[in-house]
Design an enzyme around this catalytic site. Structure first.
Site, mmCIF file in Angstrom:
data_model
loop_
_atom_site.group_PDB
_atom_site.id
_atom_site.type_symbol
_atom_site.label_atom_id
_atom_site.label_comp_id
_atom_site.label_asym_id
_atom_site.label_seq_id
_atom_site.Cartn_x
_atom_site.Cartn_y
_atom_site.Cartn_z
ATOM 1 N N ASP A 10 0.867 -1.203 -0.003
ATOM 2 C CA ASP A 10 0.107 0.018 -0.019
ATOM 3 C C ASP A 10 0.789 1.072 0.010
ATOM 4 O O ASP A 10 2.233 1.080 0.131
ATOM 5 C CB ASP A 10 -0.864 -0.038 1.352
ATOM 6 C CG ASP A 10 -1.763 1.200 1.410
ATOM 7 O OD1 ASP A 10 -2.464 1.628 0.541
ATOM 8 O OD2 ASP A 10 -1.679 1.904 2.454
ATOM 9 N N ASP A 12 0.152 5.028 1.179
ATOM 10 C CA ASP A 12 0.140 6.189 2.272
ATOM 11 C C ASP A 12 -0.157 5.282 3.754
ATOM 12 O O ASP A 12 -1.168 4.571 3.753
ATOM 13 C CB ASP A 12 -1.394 6.941 2.116
ATOM 14 C CG ASP A 12 -0.956 7.841 0.700
ATOM 15 O OD1 ASP A 12 -0.073 8.382 0.458
ATOM 16 O OD2 ASP A 12 -2.062 8.161 -0.020
ATOM 17 N N ASP A 18 1.293 8.906 6.456
ATOM 18 C CA ASP A 18 0.057 9.239 5.651
ATOM 19 C C ASP A 18 -0.295 10.849 6.192
ATOM 20 O O ASP A 18 -0.505 10.602 7.642
ATOM 21 C CB ASP A 18 -0.979 8.397 6.118
ATOM 22 C CG ASP A 18 -2.413 8.618 5.454
ATOM 23 O OD1 ASP A 18 -2.725 9.770 4.884
ATOM 24 O OD2 ASP A 18 -3.444 7.764 5.437
ATOM 25 N N THR A 52 -2.483 1.056 -4.695
ATOM 26 C CA THR A 52 -3.057 2.118 -3.872
ATOM 27 C C THR A 52 -4.127 2.748 -4.137
ATOM 28 O O THR A 52 -4.463 2.979 -5.493
ATOM 29 C CB THR A 52 -1.954 3.309 -3.974
ATOM 30 O OG1 THR A 52 -2.465 4.484 -2.774
ATOM 31 C CG2 THR A 52 -1.579 3.918 -5.122
#
Length: 169
Positions: A10, A12, A18, A52
């Site tokens: 993934d 973020d 993030d 993502t």
């Protein structure tokens, strides 16, 4: 032709910290330990594939061009650390078969790159990341969380480097 093994990541919260819809280069900051994990994964024969959700595009927070510019920068930063990124796939829509927890982007990557999903790994910071990997047939799916908790994950790690021993299992 032999199949590839991938480490699906993934973005973020897993690769970069993030900061709520990160798309500006000046907001980029590595999650501690991710570069070390990726270097070890490449050394163990895994390709790096980033999967993502990027709903900030549909929400109007940033444009597809902003996303592409950030993605090019991200790949350059990985390359500067000796980590080639095989592919980056994203879903800009809120309702779509490719949006995690759906497996669409994983399956597209598997078909495009001839990836052995059962021999691959995934790492994400949300339960939907783990669910998407499982739905796509990824062999081992890890949750990055300092607070723990996932019935679906193979294991929960507080730092990406904790996954390094699992690369050779």
């Amino acid at each position: 032709m032999s199949k590839r093994r991938a480490l699906f990541l993934d973005r973020d919260g897993t690769i970069n910290i993030d900061k709520h819809y990160v798309y500006r280069i000046e907001d980029f900051e590595w999650v501690p330990g991710i570069v070390e994990l990726c270097r070890a994964a490449v050394g163990a024969g895994y390709d790096i594939v980033i999967i993502t959700n990027q709903s900030g595009i549909e929400r109007g927070y940033f444009t597809e061009a902003d996303y592409e510019l950030f993605t090019a920068y991200l790949k350059e930063q990985f390359a500067a650390h000796g980590v080639p990124v095989l592919d980056v796939l994203h879903c800009p829509w809120l309702e779509h078969e490719d949006r995690k927890p759906n497996p669409g982007l994983f399956l597209k990557a598997a078909a495009k790159w001839c990836i052995d999903m059962a021999a691959s790994l995934s790492l994400g910071d949300k339960e939907r990341d783990v669910q998407a990997g499982k739905n796509a047939g990824v062999g081992r799916n890890y949750l990055l969380s300092a607070t723990g908790g996932s019935a679906l994950a193979t294991a929960v790690v507080a730092n990406p480097q904790e996954m390094i021993p699992f690369l050779t299992e």
